[in-house]
Scaffold this motif. Structure first.
Motif, mmCIF file in Angstrom:
data_model
loop_
_atom_site.group_PDB
_atom_site.id
_atom_site.type_symbol
_atom_site.label_atom_id
_atom_site.label_comp_id
_atom_site.label_asym_id
_atom_site.label_seq_id
_atom_site.Cartn_x
_atom_site.Cartn_y
_atom_site.Cartn_z
ATOM 1 N N ALA A 23 45.024 49.126 40.446
ATOM 2 C CA ALA A 23 45.065 50.479 40.017
ATOM 3 C C ALA A 23 46.049 51.267 41.271
ATOM 4 O O ALA A 23 46.928 51.966 40.614
ATOM 5 N N VAL A 34 47.223 53.791 31.233
ATOM 6 C CA VAL A 34 46.333 52.549 31.606
ATOM 7 C C VAL A 34 46.046 52.483 33.281
ATOM 8 O O VAL A 34 44.769 52.217 33.324
ATOM 9 N N ARG A 37 42.799 54.752 33.152
ATOM 10 C CA ARG A 37 41.715 54.052 32.487
ATOM 11 C C ARG A 37 41.059 53.142 33.343
ATOM 12 O O ARG A 37 39.835 53.042 33.734
ATOM 13 N N ALA A 38 41.781 52.510 34.239
ATOM 14 C CA ALA A 38 41.353 51.517 35.460
ATOM 15 C C ALA A 38 40.697 52.394 36.410
ATOM 16 O O ALA A 38 39.499 51.907 36.838
ATOM 17 N N VAL A 41 37.098 53.526 35.171
ATOM 18 C CA VAL A 41 36.175 52.650 35.402
ATOM 19 C C VAL A 41 35.438 52.282 36.674
ATOM 20 O O VAL A 41 34.352 52.091 36.834
ATOM 21 N N ASP A 257 34.100 46.273 31.193
ATOM 22 C CA ASP A 257 34.775 47.331 31.499
ATOM 23 C C ASP A 257 35.869 47.128 32.431
ATOM 24 O O ASP A 257 37.015 47.268 32.241
ATOM 25 N N ALA A 261 39.872 46.519 31.398
ATOM 26 C CA ALA A 261 40.864 47.448 32.331
ATOM 27 C C ALA A 261 42.006 46.305 32.901
ATOM 28 O O ALA A 261 42.937 46.815 33.093
ATOM 29 N N ASP A 264 44.195 45.303 30.386
ATOM 30 C CA ASP A 264 45.408 46.304 29.789
ATOM 31 C C ASP A 264 46.099 46.228 31.118
ATOM 32 O O ASP A 264 47.420 46.490 30.768
#
Length: 279
Positions: A23, A34, A37-38, A41, A257, A261, A264
């Motif tokens: 990320a 995206v 979201r990573a 997590v 999760d 991630a 994605d």
């Protein structure tokens, strides 16, 4: 003859560290949502691991009239939840706790203020925290947002479907299909089977399993249950007790999760040089 040793699978901590690093490298290069979201997590994993791992938070999720509240009452042997086709106007979930000690900070983190203790409940369910969620198809936006929020963080997902709406595209496309990586923390209940003859129940179950396979959830437990008559409740209690006794649902949830991630991020990166044409 030499024996080839397999490299041990990476631990959850190692996978989280790799996701955080990925990320960081993707910041400013890939889609912001995206990357966020990573990062979320990674942050959520740290918070959940610091809270009670002796408790398993399972959520009863489903549509209006599917019987989530009746199921909560039947499993807890109480009348904690209001029952009816027209749901309460509150957008908040409520929790039933079989062993409340140590669960407070976890429910604070989940932002679930309505809490009840199950007195004299099945000791095999000690450590279970069972949430009754609002309806995912509610006309109230706040209710749907609450469902989305909690579905995204609880340890174990129990989808309560009914014979009339088990094939509804809303639950399959919005929730089940995107959670294909979460098959190890997913249980599906076909409730209200007392309304159907046995032959029709078998047809519904076969059809439902086919739909779940299409969603990427082949093999998840699918139970026929009637909260009204008690059919299937012993099997559901046994399954919940088994998941609670492992004390691993929270880690399995986070692992799923992380995998989602990572998928994605890889999709946002696009095809790599040398990749063949998409099939």
């Amino acid at each position: 003859m030499r024996t080839l040793l397999r490299k041990p699978a990476p631990t959850l901590d190692e996978r989280l560290a790799a996701l955080g690093e990925a990320a960081g490298l993707a910041e400013g290069r890939l889609d912001d949502d995206v990357v966020k979201r990573a990062r979320a997590v990674v942050g959520r994993a740290g918070a959940r691991a610091a809270l009670s791992v002796d408790h398993t938070v399972a959520a009863l999720a489903g549509a209006t009239g599917s019987g989530k509240s009746s199921l909560l009452n039947a499993l807890s042997g109480t009348d904690l939840a209001d029952v009816g086709v027209t749901r309460p106007t509150t957008a908040a979930a409520q929790a039933a706790r079989w062993d409340p000690e140590g669960s407070g900070p976890l429910l604070d983190w989940l932002e679930v203020p309505r809490r009840h203790t199950v007195e004299g409940g099945d000791p095999a369910l000690s450590g279970l925290v069972l949430l009754d969620l609002p309806d995912h198809d509610s006309i109230e936006v706040a209710h749907r947002l609450e469902v989305d929020r909690l579905v995204g963080v609880v340890d174990l997902l129990v989808w309560v479907l009914d014979p009339q709406k088990y094939a509804d595209a809303a639950v399959h496309e919005r929730y089940l299909r995107p959670l294909a990586r979460h098959r190890d923390v997913t249980v599906v209940v076909l409730n209200q089977v007392d309304r159907l003859p046995d032959r029709a129940v078998r047809r519904c179950l076969d059809d439902l399993r086919g739909l779940l396979a299409d969603d990427g959830l082949a093999g998840v437990p699918v139970l026929a249950v009637s909260a009204r008559t008690g059919r299937g409740l012993p099997e559901l209690r046994s399954l919940l007790a088994e998941r609670v006794s492992r004390r691993q649902a929270w880690a399995a949830r986070l692992a799923a999760d992380v995998a989602t991630a990572a998928d994605d991020l890889a999709a946002a990166l696009g095809p790599r040089p040398g990749d063949g044409p998409a099939r």
